[in-house]
Design an enzyme around this catalytic site. Structure first.
Site, PDB file in Angstrom:
ATOM      1  N   GLY A   1       1.177  -1.368   0.084  1.00  0.00           N
ATOM      2  CA  GLY A   1      -0.172  -0.013  -0.006  1.00  0.00           C
ATOM      3  C   GLY A   1       0.674   1.076   0.346  1.00  0.00           C
TER       4      GLY A   1
ATOM      5  N   ARG B   1      -3.053  13.386  -5.222  1.00  0.00           N
ATOM      6  CA  ARG B   1      -3.092  13.569  -6.984  1.00  0.00           C
ATOM      7  C   ARG B   1      -4.941  14.433  -7.143  1.00  0.00           C
ATOM      8  NH1 ARG B   1      -3.060   8.103 -10.354  1.00  0.00           N
ATOM      9  NH2 ARG B   1      -4.720   7.279  -9.077  1.00  0.00           N
TER      10      ARG B   1
ATOM     11  N   ASP C   1      -7.424  -0.036 -16.608  1.00  0.00           N
ATOM     12  CA  ASP C   1      -7.655  -0.316 -14.998  1.00  0.00           C
ATOM     13  C   ASP C   1      -6.830   1.232 -14.944  1.00  0.00           C
ATOM     14  OD1 ASP C   1      -5.700  -1.887 -15.240  1.00  0.00           O
ATOM     15  OD2 ASP C   1      -4.407  -1.039 -13.434  1.00  0.00           O
TER      16      ASP C   1
HETATM   17  P1  AMP Z   1      -1.068  -0.081 -11.404  1.00  0.00           P
HETATM   18  O1  AMP Z   1       0.172  -0.158 -10.990  1.00  0.00           O
HETATM   19  O2  AMP Z   1      -0.403   1.409 -10.845  1.00  0.00           O
HETATM   20  O3  AMP Z   1      -1.725   0.314 -12.289  1.00  0.00           O
HETATM   21  O4  AMP Z   1      -1.594  -0.808 -10.354  1.00  0.00           O
HETATM   22  C1  AMP Z   1      -2.393  -1.593 -10.338  1.00  0.00           C
HETATM   23  C2  AMP Z   1      -2.978  -2.347  -9.265  1.00  0.00           C
HETATM   24  O5  AMP Z   1      -2.317  -2.636  -7.713  1.00  0.00           O
HETATM   25  C3  AMP Z   1      -3.697  -1.245  -8.975  1.00  0.00           C
HETATM   26  O6  AMP Z   1      -5.042  -2.226  -8.232  1.00  0.00           O
HETATM   27  C4  AMP Z   1      -3.075  -0.641  -8.031  1.00  0.00           C
HETATM   28  O7  AMP Z   1      -3.832  -0.112  -6.273  1.00  0.00           O
HETATM   29  C5  AMP Z   1      -1.790  -2.249  -6.979  1.00  0.00           C
HETATM   30  N1  AMP Z   1      -0.909  -1.835  -6.121  1.00  0.00           N
HETATM   31  C6  AMP Z   1      -0.238  -1.539  -6.868  1.00  0.00           C
HETATM   32  N2  AMP Z   1       0.972  -1.117  -6.382  1.00  0.00           N
HETATM   33  C7  AMP Z   1       0.841  -1.744  -4.451  1.00  0.00           C
HETATM   34  C8  AMP Z   1       1.220  -1.470  -3.337  1.00  0.00           C
HETATM   35  N3  AMP Z   1       2.671  -1.083  -3.208  1.00  0.00           N
HETATM   36  N4  AMP Z   1       0.227  -2.443  -2.571  1.00  0.00           N
HETATM   37  C9  AMP Z   1      -0.830  -2.715  -3.121  1.00  0.00           C
HETATM   38  N5  AMP Z   1      -1.232  -2.063  -4.096  1.00  0.00           N
HETATM   39  C10 AMP Z   1      -0.691  -2.401  -5.106  1.00  0.00           C
HETATM   40 MG    MG Z   2      -3.123   2.010 -12.050  1.00  0.00          MG
END
Ligand code: AMP
Ligand code: MG
Length: 513
Positions: free
Chosen positions: A142, A192, A268
């Site tokens: 997170g 953001r 997403d």
């Molecule tokens: P993103 O890379 O921002 O597109 O994220 C893809 C998915 O992975 C989303 O559901 C994010 O919330 C989750 N996610 C990415 N990094 C983390 C992290 N450090 N902890 C928890 N969830 C993550």
């Molecule tokens: Mg994302």
């Protein structure tokens, strides 16, 4: 612990009129049914410190930059304090990641604090990114590392200054805690601002559960917030789909015109509002190459520069599928709904091409439209690709070349084979002579279409290295100033206009989540 009479009255200073910070949060999304999100609070961090507040944006949102910079304000930006009126939620969504469907993703490291109404009356989400685990975190912590937070800050502000619809950077803080990635890194939290955080994947979340009621509630919410004109038509859901397709087609055209590579165009990460969202391993092209990929996780080149329009249409097709039950109902049946959705998706190409070609004409200094203009632009691009010409610098130096052939020497140096430019330039000049604009006016118009300063990858990397290795944020500040006026000539900032030397070149960018 025993409550004692002499315990401090309260550590809560939210009623302290001297530095209390009032954010007039609305929480319309939190009023949707509980299955749309998970109510969560941020996990407090050890020692938050302010890196930066985007004062202009703070003011546009009707907030007080001085109050945000107080310990109380910083505590809110770090997730250590919940602002009065905020109802923090992590949003549910699904998504196709590199073509593979994941029925539940959601905000795993982000938290929507609430919505604010900006000076112009527009509603914006304020979200913390890196604020701790949520119900959607799966195996993630997170958290966010400092590097990706600075990257997103710089890139999103650069895109805004370049005139591209995008989420914005409101603030960044360090947490005083480490995050463990491939190495141990300083943690940070990014604040953001987005027109909303609705994604194609949000619709897929409900569609995947055959939750038609949820899909309808979400679509009605998205229409009211982003496409109110659709509600006035006979087929609101078709009009909504058309609206998203149109905004996204024009958005990708803008990406192509400045050489932006998103890097992770998963569904997403595709917004419903038509803003660029989720800056991960994104980068701007240096040497022009349609097959260019920077992201280390994009092994197949799915999201290569030249694939972006096709991938956006692919993502919008997933949106159309999710909306099919609603479109079928208003169209009078499944067959009619399918035909309607197909027709809507078929509009993407024309909208994209119109926007792209208009943008290319502006970049080349043409105020009118002639039949051969696209061919002239495509010819230049293929010569740039063959000669590994720097995308940004080629178009910027063409502005001078439009005013005077004296500037040809500078354009020529950008081509491995300078003669390749000369051959093209002759045809270009003949085309420009067919228009009446003065050379000076034309050059000025071109300068407004061809940026001088972009956040070049090696400089972004240098900013991050300096922050991590020396806790020196001056290069970050300097870069924010540089990218804030991308179309101006500022001789003192010449180093921001230069491509990376071979030894400086950034070969791959990392998601760094
Ligand atoms: P993103 O890379 O921002 O597109 O994220 C893809 C998915 O992975 C989303 O559901 C994010 O919330 C989750 N996610 C990415 N990094 C983390 C992290 N450090 N902890 C928890 N969830 C993550
Ligand atoms: Mg994302």
């Amino acid at each position: 612990m025993h409550p004692t009479a002499d315990a401090p009255a309260s550590l809560d200073t939210s009623n302290d009129s001297h530095n209390s910070i009032a954010i007039d949060f609305a929480n319309t999304y939190a009023k949707l049914p509980e299955r749309f999100y998970s109510r969560t609070t941020a996990m407090p961090v050890a020692a938050p410190r302010l890196i930066k507040i985007n004062e202009r944006l703070v003011l546009q949102l009707g907030l007080d930059p001085l109050a945000l910079a107080t310990p109380e304000g910083i505590a809110i930006l770090a997730g250590n304090r919940v602002a009065a009126g905020s109802e923090p939620i992590a949003l549910a969504y699904a998504g196709h990641q590199f073509g593979h469907f994941v029925p539940q993703l959601g905000d795993g490291r982000a938290l929507l604090l609430g919505e604010v109404i900006a000076q112009g009356g527009q509603r914006y989400d304020i979200q913390l990114k890196g604020s701790g685990p949520t119900a959607f975190s799966r195996r993630g912590d997170g958290r966010a590392a400092l590097g990706p937070v600075l990257r997103e800050y710089i890139l999103s502000e650069a895109m805004a200054a370049l005139g591209v619809p995008t989420t914005r950077a409101l603030a960044a803080v360090t947490t005083g805690q480490k995050v463990v990635r491939e190495t141990v890194l300083p943690g940070a939290i990014f604040t953001r601002v987005a027109a909303s955080h609705l994604r194609v994947g949000t619709f897929q979340y409900f569609a995947a559960r055959s939750d038609i009621e949820g899909t309808k509630l979400l679509a009605d919410y998205a229409i009211a917030r982003h496409y109110p004109e659709a509600a006035l038509t006979t087929h609101p859901y078709r009009a909504f789909l058309d609206g998203v397709i149109s905004r996204q087609a024009r958005l990708v055209a803008q990406w192509m015109l400045i050489g932006f590579i998103h890097g992770v165009m998963n569904t997403d990460n595709t917004s419903i509002s038509g803003e660029t969202i989720d800056y991960g391993p994104c980068a701007l092209l240096e040497a022009y190459d349609p097959a260019k990929v920077y992201s280390s996780i994009d092994q197949q080149g799915r999201y290569a520069y030249g694939n972006q329009p096709a991938m956006m249409l692919w993502n919008l097709t997933r949106l159309a599928e999710s909306l099919l039950p609603l479109i079928a109902k208003e169209s009078g049946g499944d067959e009619a709904g399918l035909a309607t959705a197909r027709e809507s998706l078929a509009s993407f190409e024309g909208i994209f091409n119109t926007a792209l070609h208009a943008g290319l004409r502006s970049k080349l200094g043409m105020a009118t439209h002639r039949e051969d203009d696209e061919a002239l632009a495509v010819d230049l691009l293929s010569r740039m690709a063959a000669n590994r010409a720097d995308f940004t610098l080629t178009f910027r130096t063409l502005c001078d070349a439009a005013a005077s052939t004296d500037a040809d020497v500078r354009v020529r140096t950008l081509f491995a084979d300078p003669a390749s430019y000369d051959e093209w330039a002759g045809a270009w000049r003949r085309r420009l002579e067919s228009e009446s604009a003065s050379a000076q006016d034309r050059a000025a118009a071109m300068r407004a279409a061809n940026p001088s300063i972009i956040p070049r990858n090696h400089l972004v990397q240098a900013v991050i290295d300096s922050a991590i290795e020396r806790e020196d944020f001056r290069p970050f500040e300097e870069m924010l100033d540089a990218i804030s006026r991308p179309y101006d000539d500022r001789p003192e900032l010449e180093r921001y206009t230069r491509p990376a030397r071979p030894e400086e070149s950034v070969i791959a960018t990392f998601c760094g989540t």
